[in-house]
Design a protein around this motif. Structure first.
Motif, PDB file in Angstrom:
ATOM      1  N   ASP A 135      -1.608   2.318 -24.632  1.00 19.55           N
ATOM      2  CA  ASP A 135      -2.497   2.437 -23.466  1.00 19.55           C
ATOM      3  C   ASP A 135      -3.868   1.854 -23.787  1.00 19.55           C
ATOM      4  OD1 ASP A 135      -0.490   3.604 -22.131  1.00 19.55           O
ATOM      5  OD2 ASP A 135      -1.262   5.662 -22.242  1.00 19.55           O
ATOM      6  N   GLU A 136      -4.295   1.987 -25.049  1.00 22.37           N
ATOM      7  CA  GLU A 136      -5.620   1.468 -25.456  1.00 22.37           C
ATOM      8  C   GLU A 136      -5.679  -0.052 -25.266  1.00 22.37           C
ATOM      9  OE1 GLU A 136      -4.009   3.842 -27.600  1.00 22.37           O
ATOM     10  OE2 GLU A 136      -5.237   5.191 -26.382  1.00 22.37           O
ATOM     11  N   ILE A 137      -4.567  -0.706 -25.533  1.00 26.81           N
ATOM     12  CA  ILE A 137      -4.550  -2.173 -25.383  1.00 26.81           C
ATOM     13  C   ILE A 137      -4.756  -2.534 -23.914  1.00 26.81           C
ATOM     14  CG2 ILE A 137      -3.088  -4.252 -25.613  1.00 26.81           C
ATOM     15  CD1 ILE A 137      -4.011  -3.178 -28.302  1.00 26.81           C
ATOM     16  N   TYR A 138      -4.067  -1.796 -23.022  1.00 22.93           N
ATOM     17  CA  TYR A 138      -4.268  -2.050 -21.584  1.00 22.93           C
ATOM     18  C   TYR A 138      -5.722  -1.767 -21.212  1.00 22.93           C
ATOM     19  CZ  TYR A 138       0.677  -2.728 -20.366  1.00 22.93           C
ATOM     20  OH  TYR A 138       1.958  -3.227 -20.240  1.00 22.93           O
ATOM     21  N   ASP A 139      -6.288  -0.678 -21.768  1.00 24.39           N
ATOM     22  CA  ASP A 139      -7.686  -0.329 -21.461  1.00 24.39           C
ATOM     23  C   ASP A 139      -8.629  -1.442 -21.904  1.00 24.39           C
ATOM     24  OD1 ASP A 139      -6.866   2.019 -20.448  1.00 24.39           O
ATOM     25  OD2 ASP A 139      -7.394   3.247 -22.193  1.00 24.39           O
ATOM     26  N   MET A 140      -8.409  -1.955 -23.110  1.00 25.30           N
ATOM     27  CA  MET A 140      -9.279  -3.018 -23.632  1.00 25.30           C
ATOM     28  C   MET A 140      -9.250  -4.234 -22.715  1.00 25.30           C
ATOM     29  SD  MET A 140      -8.605  -3.350 -27.627  1.00 25.30           S
ATOM     30  CE  MET A 140      -8.669  -1.967 -28.721  1.00 25.30           C
ATOM     31  N   ALA A 141      -8.045  -4.510 -22.187  1.00 23.99           N
ATOM     32  CA  ALA A 141      -7.911  -5.679 -21.316  1.00 23.99           C
ATOM     33  C   ALA A 141      -8.482  -5.388 -19.926  1.00 23.99           C
ATOM     34  CB  ALA A 141      -6.445  -6.074 -21.218  1.00 23.99           C
ATOM     35  N   GLY A 142      -8.994  -4.165 -19.758  1.00 21.49           N
ATOM     36  CA  GLY A 142      -9.650  -3.821 -18.489  1.00 21.49           C
ATOM     37  C   GLY A 142      -8.666  -3.511 -17.380  1.00 21.49           C
ATOM     38  N   VAL A 143      -7.423  -3.189 -17.736  1.00 22.86           N
ATOM     39  CA  VAL A 143      -6.443  -2.848 -16.706  1.00 22.86           C
ATOM     40  C   VAL A 143      -5.760  -1.545 -17.079  1.00 22.86           C
ATOM     41  CG1 VAL A 143      -5.941  -5.178 -15.882  1.00 22.86           C
ATOM     42  CG2 VAL A 143      -4.716  -4.316 -17.874  1.00 22.86           C
ATOM     43  N   SER A 144      -5.379  -0.811 -16.058  1.00 23.92           N
ATOM     44  CA  SER A 144      -4.690   0.426 -16.343  1.00 23.92           C
ATOM     45  C   SER A 144      -3.196   0.156 -16.330  1.00 23.92           C
ATOM     46  CB  SER A 144      -5.051   1.463 -15.286  1.00 23.92           C
ATOM     47  OG  SER A 144      -4.009   2.387 -15.195  1.00 23.92           O
ATOM     48  N   ARG A 145      -2.498   0.774 -17.259  1.00 21.51           N
ATOM     49  CA  ARG A 145      -1.055   0.544 -17.360  1.00 21.51           C
ATOM     50  C   ARG A 145      -0.357   0.950 -16.064  1.00 21.51           C
ATOM     51  NH1 ARG A 145       1.448   2.314 -22.891  1.00 21.51           N
ATOM     52  NH2 ARG A 145       2.838   0.572 -23.106  1.00 21.51           N
ATOM     53  N   ASN A 146      -0.853   2.014 -15.434  1.00 21.37           N
ATOM     54  CA  ASN A 146      -0.126   2.553 -14.287  1.00 21.37           C
ATOM     55  C   ASN A 146      -0.656   2.094 -12.936  1.00 21.37           C
ATOM     56  OD1 ASN A 146       1.436   4.024 -16.088  1.00 21.37           O
ATOM     57  ND2 ASN A 146      -0.235   5.506 -16.283  1.00 21.37           N
ATOM     58  N   HIS A 147      -1.766   1.397 -12.949  1.00 19.87           N
ATOM     59  CA  HIS A 147      -2.324   0.957 -11.677  1.00 19.87           C
ATOM     60  C   HIS A 147      -1.431  -0.125 -11.070  1.00 19.87           C
ATOM     61  CE1 HIS A 147      -5.314  -0.816  -8.907  1.00 19.87           C
ATOM     62  NE2 HIS A 147      -5.659   0.455  -8.796  1.00 19.87           N
ATOM     63  N   LEU A 148      -1.417  -0.189  -9.727  1.00 19.96           N
ATOM     64  CA  LEU A 148      -0.472  -1.099  -9.084  1.00 19.96           C
ATOM     65  C   LEU A 148      -0.901  -2.572  -9.052  1.00 19.96           C
ATOM     66  CD1 LEU A 148       0.928   1.009  -6.128  1.00 19.96           C
ATOM     67  CD2 LEU A 148       2.125   0.213  -8.158  1.00 19.96           C
ATOM     68  N   ALA A 149      -2.134  -2.844  -9.443  1.00 19.12           N
ATOM     69  CA  ALA A 149      -2.624  -4.227  -9.364  1.00 19.12           C
ATOM     70  C   ALA A 149      -1.744  -5.176 -10.168  1.00 19.12           C
ATOM     71  CB  ALA A 149      -4.040  -4.292  -9.890  1.00 19.12           C
ATOM     72  N   THR A 150      -1.614  -6.433  -9.709  1.00 20.10           N
ATOM     73  CA  THR A 150      -0.823  -7.405 -10.477  1.00 20.10           C
ATOM     74  C   THR A 150      -1.696  -8.609 -10.824  1.00 20.10           C
ATOM     75  OG1 THR A 150      -0.117  -8.476  -8.465  1.00 20.10           O
ATOM     76  CG2 THR A 150       1.374  -6.819  -9.370  1.00 20.10           C
ATOM     77  N   GLY A 151      -1.155  -9.485 -11.622  1.00 19.89           N
ATOM     78  CA  GLY A 151      -1.894 -10.700 -11.997  1.00 19.89           C
ATOM     79  C   GLY A 151      -2.842 -10.419 -13.143  1.00 19.89           C
ATOM     80  N   GLY A 152      -3.550 -11.463 -13.542  1.00 15.10           N
ATOM     81  CA  GLY A 152      -4.536 -11.323 -14.615  1.00 15.10           C
ATOM     82  C   GLY A 152      -3.912 -10.854 -15.905  1.00 15.10           C
ATOM     83  N   MET A 153      -4.690 -10.076 -16.663  1.00 14.46           N
ATOM     84  CA  MET A 153      -4.238  -9.666 -17.987  1.00 14.46           C
ATOM     85  C   MET A 153      -3.104  -8.651 -17.927  1.00 14.46           C
ATOM     86  SD  MET A 153      -4.540 -10.546 -20.856  1.00 14.46           S
ATOM     87  CE  MET A 153      -5.837 -11.392 -21.628  1.00 14.46           C
ATOM     88  N   LYS A 154      -3.087  -7.858 -16.858  1.00 15.49           N
ATOM     89  CA  LYS A 154      -2.099  -6.781 -16.815  1.00 15.49           C
ATOM     90  C   LYS A 154      -0.659  -7.317 -16.896  1.00 15.49           C
ATOM     91  CE  LYS A 154      -0.289  -2.981 -14.233  1.00 15.49           C
ATOM     92  NZ  LYS A 154      -0.642  -1.662 -13.817  1.00 15.49           N
ATOM     93  N   THR A 155      -0.343  -8.304 -16.054  1.00 14.41           N
ATOM     94  CA  THR A 155       1.042  -8.795 -16.059  1.00 14.41           C
ATOM     95  C   THR A 155       1.354  -9.533 -17.370  1.00 14.41           C
ATOM     96  OG1 THR A 155       0.287 -10.695 -14.778  1.00 14.41           O
ATOM     97  CG2 THR A 155       1.388  -8.943 -13.562  1.00 14.41           C
TER      98      THR A 155
END
Ligand code: GLU
Length: 366
Positions: free
Chosen positions: A192-212
């Motif tokens: 989860d920390e890696i997702y946080d560092m990338a500025g995205v939440s693992r569970n948030h529905l947003a797509t694109g960018g660093m999350k995907t």
């Protein structure tokens, strides 16, 4: 980078960087990198975005918030431009493969996609995959080629996935607003920390960018595929990759998975028979990591069906040098052994389309 077969995912910002559609600004350097990899004997499958971006100026739209239907219309016309843009940088033929995530979830379609890509790679074709936006369901939306690329890497049993975009990789903080943000070169475990560092939440529905991209890395490493996020706008990145220097963020493949597949082939599957092969075939398998073709077969022992596991025996030493899954039954093999691959259809009929007896992906060397 040390790899044999890679999926390279190229984002829209690299394919169509301006309002004017496709451009060679970044795709030229990417194509040169692909060609150099192929000259070194590596196999490449391209997953390219850019349909919507390339078709944007060709479909009327009023507002900046495009409807899904408008995006699909843009994607379908932009796809033509995008393919033409890639093909102009290659002397080898490019193929267009349009698929959806649903296609990959269906076993029969999965196998059909796998065979198409396999045969194309064996014939020196560059497969170029994009999501089939016209038929992709609304829920899966237009715009997640990162996750699609991770699935494609699994279908074609790639050992590496390169995600090319306009960012250098994963940083400790958002580099746009933090001067002290540092690029993370190696990520062993995606937490989860890696997702946080990338500025995205693992569970948030947003797509694109660093999350995907991180999601894609998570899917790929679980299947034993090393994943890299690198900046495809900088040509020096490709020079580094060719020198096996990591210029971005590398997510290390789960090593246990690689061992699990070999373990399964080697220990769990019981051999139903054996195929004795000549010196040329032994050399091709051991030194070049090649597949077994009918021409190299000297004899076949015991009864087995297509899909059964068999031992591959060196006719000189009489030792078992490999084990793998035969794509032909013992009866059919007896009819085609020693023959050139082109003769298979003549002997066995039209429905036999594979020219390979044991594919190297389904083989473990001892
Ligand atoms: N399939 C979309 C396109 O060609 C892009 C998907 C993505 O960028 O992830 O425009």
């Amino acid at each position: 980078m040390d790899f044999n077969r890679a999926v390279i995912k190229v984002g829209s910002a690299l394919v169509a960087p301006t309002e004017n559609g496709c451009s060679g600004k970044y795709t030229l350097a990417i194509s040169q990198f692909i060609t150099k990899c192929q000259q070194q004997g590596k196999e490449i499958i391209l997953v390219s975005s850019g349909g919507v971006a390339a078709g944007r100026s060709l479909i009327q739209h009023g507002s900046p918030n495009l409807s899904l239907a408008t995006k699909k219309a843009m994607s379908s016309v932009g796809q033509m431009q995008m393919m033409a843009n890639w093909q102009r940088f290659f002397d080898i033929p490019c193929s267009q493969i349009l698929i959806t995530q649903e296609d990959l979830a269906d076993r029969r379609r999965f196998i059909s996609i796998k065979h198409t890509i396999r045969i194309q790679l064996d014939n020196g074709v560059l497969p170029i995959v994009n999501e089939n936006d016209t038929v992709a369901s609304a829920s899966s939306s237009v715009g997640d080629n990162d996750n699609l690329a991770a699935l494609v890497a699994q279908v074609c049993e790639a050992d590496s996935l390169f995600i090319l975009s306009d960012i250098d990789g994963v940083f400790t903080k958002d580099p746009n607003i933090n001067d002290d943000a540092v690029l993370i070169p190696e990520i062993e475990e995606i937490t989860d920390e890696i997702y946080d560092m990338a500025g995205v939440s693992r569970n948030h529905l947003a797509t694109g960018g660093m999350k995907t991209k991180i999601q894609a890395a998570e899917k790929a490493v679980e299947h034993g595929i090393n994943t890299y996020i690198v900046n495809g706008t900088r040509s020096e990145v490709f020079a580094s990759l060719l020198q096996e220097i990591n210029p971005g963020t590398r997510f290390a493949a789960d090593k246990n998975i690689i061992t699990a597949k070999k373990h399964w082939l080697k220990h769990t599957l019981k051999s139903q028979g054996s195929i004795t092969i000549d010196n040329g075939a032994v050399k091709a398998l051991v030194n070049k990591g090649a597949s077994l073709l009918p021409a190299g077969i000297k004899s076949v022992k015991n009864r087995f069906k297509a899909g059964d596991s068999v031992d591959l025996i060196d006719h000189q030493s009489k030792k078992v040098i490999a084990k793998g899954i035969s794509l032909f039954s013992h009866n059919d093999l007896k009819r085609i052994m020693g023959k050139h691959s082109d003769e298979i259809t003549n002997v066995l009929g039209e429905h036999h389309q594979s020219s390979v007896v044991v594919h190297r992906d389904d083989m473990v060397l001892f």
